[in-house]
Design an enzyme around this catalytic site. Structure first.
Site, PDB file in Angstrom:
ATOM      1  N   LYS A   1       6.751   6.774   1.266  1.00 32.03           N
ATOM      2  CA  LYS A   1       5.672   6.310   0.401  1.00 32.03           C
ATOM      3  C   LYS A   1       6.144   5.831  -0.966  1.00 32.03           C
ATOM      4  CE  LYS A   1       1.146   7.874  -1.246  1.00 32.03           C
ATOM      5  NZ  LYS A   1       0.245   9.029  -1.376  1.00 32.03           N
TER       6      LYS A   1
ATOM      7  N   PHE B   1      -5.842  -9.096  -3.033  1.00 30.70           N
ATOM      8  CA  PHE B   1      -4.541  -9.746  -2.917  1.00 30.70           C
ATOM      9  C   PHE B   1      -4.731 -11.259  -3.031  1.00 30.70           C
ATOM     10  CE2 PHE B   1      -3.432  -5.653  -1.411  1.00 30.70           C
ATOM     11  CZ  PHE B   1      -2.039  -5.551  -1.411  1.00 30.70           C
TER      12      PHE B   1
ATOM     13  N   ARG C   1      -3.751  14.087  -8.288  1.00 31.77           N
ATOM     14  CA  ARG C   1      -2.724  15.022  -7.834  1.00 31.77           C
ATOM     15  C   ARG C   1      -1.344  14.627  -8.344  1.00 31.77           C
ATOM     16  NH1 ARG C   1      -3.115  14.534  -1.620  1.00 31.77           N
ATOM     17  NH2 ARG C   1      -3.477  12.382  -2.247  1.00 31.77           N
TER      18      ARG C   1
ATOM     19  N   TRP D   1      -4.571  -4.005 -10.343  1.00 30.82           N
ATOM     20  CA  TRP D   1      -3.114  -4.061 -10.224  1.00 30.82           C
ATOM     21  C   TRP D   1      -2.545  -5.166 -11.123  1.00 30.82           C
ATOM     22  CZ3 TRP D   1       0.849  -7.356  -9.036  1.00 30.82           C
ATOM     23  CH2 TRP D   1       2.082  -6.777  -8.760  1.00 30.82           C
TER      24      TRP D   1
ATOM     25  N   PHE E   1      -5.787  10.272   1.221  1.00 25.84           N
ATOM     26  CA  PHE E   1      -5.974   9.467   2.428  1.00 25.84           C
ATOM     27  C   PHE E   1      -7.417   8.993   2.561  1.00 25.84           C
ATOM     28  CE2 PHE E   1      -2.213  12.162   3.698  1.00 25.84           C
ATOM     29  CZ  PHE E   1      -1.282  11.155   3.481  1.00 25.84           C
TER      30      PHE E   1
ATOM     31  N   THR F   1      -4.058   3.456  -7.539  1.00 31.68           N
ATOM     32  CA  THR F   1      -4.132   2.319  -8.463  1.00 31.68           C
ATOM     33  C   THR F   1      -5.579   2.031  -8.834  1.00 31.68           C
ATOM     34  OG1 THR F   1      -2.125   1.372  -7.497  1.00 31.68           O
ATOM     35  CG2 THR F   1      -3.546  -0.126  -8.736  1.00 31.68           C
TER      36      THR F   1
ATOM     37  N   ALA G   1      -3.472  15.803   2.087  1.00 35.54           N
ATOM     38  CA  ALA G   1      -4.783  15.825   2.738  1.00 35.54           C
ATOM     39  C   ALA G   1      -4.682  15.837   4.256  1.00 35.54           C
ATOM     40  CB  ALA G   1      -5.605  14.627   2.293  1.00 35.54           C
TER      41      ALA G   1
END
Length: 560
Positions: free
Chosen positions: A109, A386, A98, A414, A305, A77, A277
């Site tokens: 996930k 957040f 990717r 986001w 990661f 994101t 990864a």
């Protein structure tokens, strides 16, 4: 009260541009654009060879993160939002990331196309099959497997030792049942009975070779070098000796062309290749990254990661093999994830807890040190914001990072798209101007054990490395065979700096255990297996697949 929309609802309401408009925006000539419907296209890799070879390179920006937690970090994101923000500021930018694997999409996930108002679209297509690249890679992998067993059945002219076949079959799905199998059962005409197994497609060496190839001929060369078995004298048997590389490359010729899509804001994005990864090298294809770098002024890419895995392999494997070099690094974290590293249960992460945050911050600071001190690159910490984050918590993160000479930028992409990424983009632009060059963790001419030790001690913070007897035997064998100068791809869990997924934060006084190694001579590295890491994941108790559905009109729900 504003209407809350899920990621897939936001994506499905987007007004996408026809992909040819996106290609034109990027400056890609129409003759190299191969449409896959209205909103996806492949770009012929010959565009890179024919017209871009002498073009200047863009400023490459690498996005990495802390060790992932159930609280989520939002690396993809942030990558997408940063690309949108740079474009909105008049900087010609392309994103290179990717492709998602079906295994995690249907497992834990979920999707991997970003989130909120920082997504690549069409989100459902990208997450489900896309342009079929992974199926082609799996088919090429399994063609080679079939040719190995057929060679043995037809007389075994290469004298392959059936107890030392190291090539495994592959499928793009989390399926623990296939990790260890016995095949060739039945009558004599059904083949030779032997122990076998499946890896997930993203862990296949075909995927790694595919992503590290510069063109179709380079891919064929890499495929031919892959070691698939050993003969009864203990000598390696390669794909080239089975004459399989030509047919495999034929299966992969279209897959090798990078996929072009767009963000919600119309930023061009290459999504191509997808090795994990934790069990592979964790970077999108070289062709996509180089093509983007020759077209744009700025390229935002990500590595899988945390900086202990994806960024390490991006720099020590991908950059070393290709000459790519990032100008700046973004390290993504959340206050929630840092509190989780400090011992707070997932259910209590919305509450302010400065004590737990301070306890969890060393995980972030280790990743910062890896980037700035181990590799010598300028970095910024992007806090994926957040609503529950308090000012005191944000101030504490900023103060601790400042002590290491690194600034913190709030990322609100986001919820706000490019507007929420401008502060991050401004800091990235400042870092790029520093024009620093990275170093490597190890030199290639050192021993296999020295390279593994360098990664474990410098990047993970371990005191040293222990080796299982089988690992010691393989290391001696690889060095005797002339493979000792290859880089190392560490297969390690993503959740911890150690090889124990349960140990969070920034542990000290630990050692890494290497239990096994596999040779990826075609891709050009040796995989060192740590702890309990495996190359075929399983599904969780309640897989994400249970929530994914499609209605009578073909509209998909449940992806996130």
């Amino acid at each position: 009260m504003a209407e809350f929309l899920t990621d897939i609802e936001i994506a499905q309401r987007a007004e996408m541009k026809v992909i040819n408009e996106i290609a034109e925006k990027a400056g890609i000539p129409d003759k190299y654009v191969e449409n896959y419907g209205k909103y996806k296209a492949k770009i012929d890799y010959r565009y890179l060879q024919n017209e871009l070879k002498d073009a200047p390179d863009a400023n490459l920006i690498l996005v990495t993160a802390i060790n992932p937690t159930p609280a989520g970090e939002g690396k993809t994101t942030t990558t997408i939002g940063l690309g949108d923000a740079l474009n909105s500021m008049g900087k010609k930018t392309i994103i290179a990331v990717r492709e998602p694997s079906l295994g995690p999409v249907f497992g834990v996930k979920g999707g991997a196309a970003g989130g909120g108002y920082a997504q690549v679209v069409p989100m459902e297509d990208i997450n489900l099959h896309f342009t079929g690249d992974f199926h082609a890679i799996g088919a090429a992998n399994n063609l080679l497997a079939a040719m190995i067993d057929n060679h043995i059945y037809q007389g075994n002219a290469l004298d392959i030792d059936t107890k030392r076949i190291v090539w495994r079959r592959a499928v793009d799905m989390n399926d623990r049942q296939l990790r260890n199998i016995v095949d060739g059962c039945g009558a004599k005409v059904d083949g030779v009975t032997r122990q076998d197994g499946f890896d997930i497609t993203v862990a296949s060496e075909v995927m790694a070779a595919f992503c590290l190839s510069s063109d179709i001929m380079d891919l064929k060369d890499k495929l031919a070098k892959m070691v698939v078995a050993y003969n009864r004298k203990g000598e390696p048997v390669t794909c080239g000796q089975l004459n399989a590389q030509g047919a495999m490359a034929a299966l992969l010729k279209d897959a090798l062309k990078p996929n072009l899509v767009q963000t919600l804001e119309g930023t061009p994005a290459f999504i191509h290749g997808g090795p994990f990864a934790n069990i592979a090298h964790g970077c999108n294809s070289v062709i996509a990254t180089k093509m983007a770098s020759k077209i744009a002024d700025y390229v935002v890419t990500e590595a899988g990661f945390g900086a202990d895995l994806g960024a390490e392999k991006f720099l020590d494997i991908k950059c070393r093999q290709t000459g790519l070099a990032p100008k700046a690094v973004v390290i993504v974290a959340t206050v929630r994830a840092l509190k989780y590293n400090g011992g707070v249960p997932k259910t209590e992460l919305n509450n302010e807890n400065l004590e737990a945050l301070e306890k969890g911050l060393p995980n972030l600071l280790k990743h910062v040190e890896n980037v700035t001190k181990v590799y010598g690159l300028p970095a910024v910490v992007a806090i994926n914001h957040f609503p529950t984050d308090t000012q005191a918590e944000l101030d504490l993160v900023a103060a601790k990072c400042k002590e290491l000479g690194v600034n913190v930028a709030l990322s609100e992409v986001w919820g706000k798209g490019s507007e929420g990424g401008k502060a991050l983009a401004e800091e990235v632009l400042r870092l790029v101007e520093l024009n620093q060059h990275h170093t490597y963790v190890y030199d290639l001419d050192t021993s296999i054990k020295d390279k593994i030790n360098a990664i474990a001690t410098k990047v993970y913070g371990a005191d040293g490395v222990d080796y299982a007897p089988a690992a010691n035997k393989l290391i001696a064998e690889y060095e005797k065979q002339g493979f000792g100068n290859l880089p190392i791809c560490m297969a390690k869990n993503q959740y911890s700096l150690t090889d124990d997924a349960a140990i969070l934060g920034r542990p000290t006084g630990f050692r890494i255990t290497i239990r096994d190694l596999t040779l990826s001579a075609g891709a050009g590295f040796i995989v060192a297996m740590t702890g309990s890491i495996m190359k075929m994941p399983g599904l969780p108790k309640v897989p994400a697949a249970e929530k994914i559905d499609v209605d009578v009109d073909g509209k998909i729900t449940g992806l996130f």
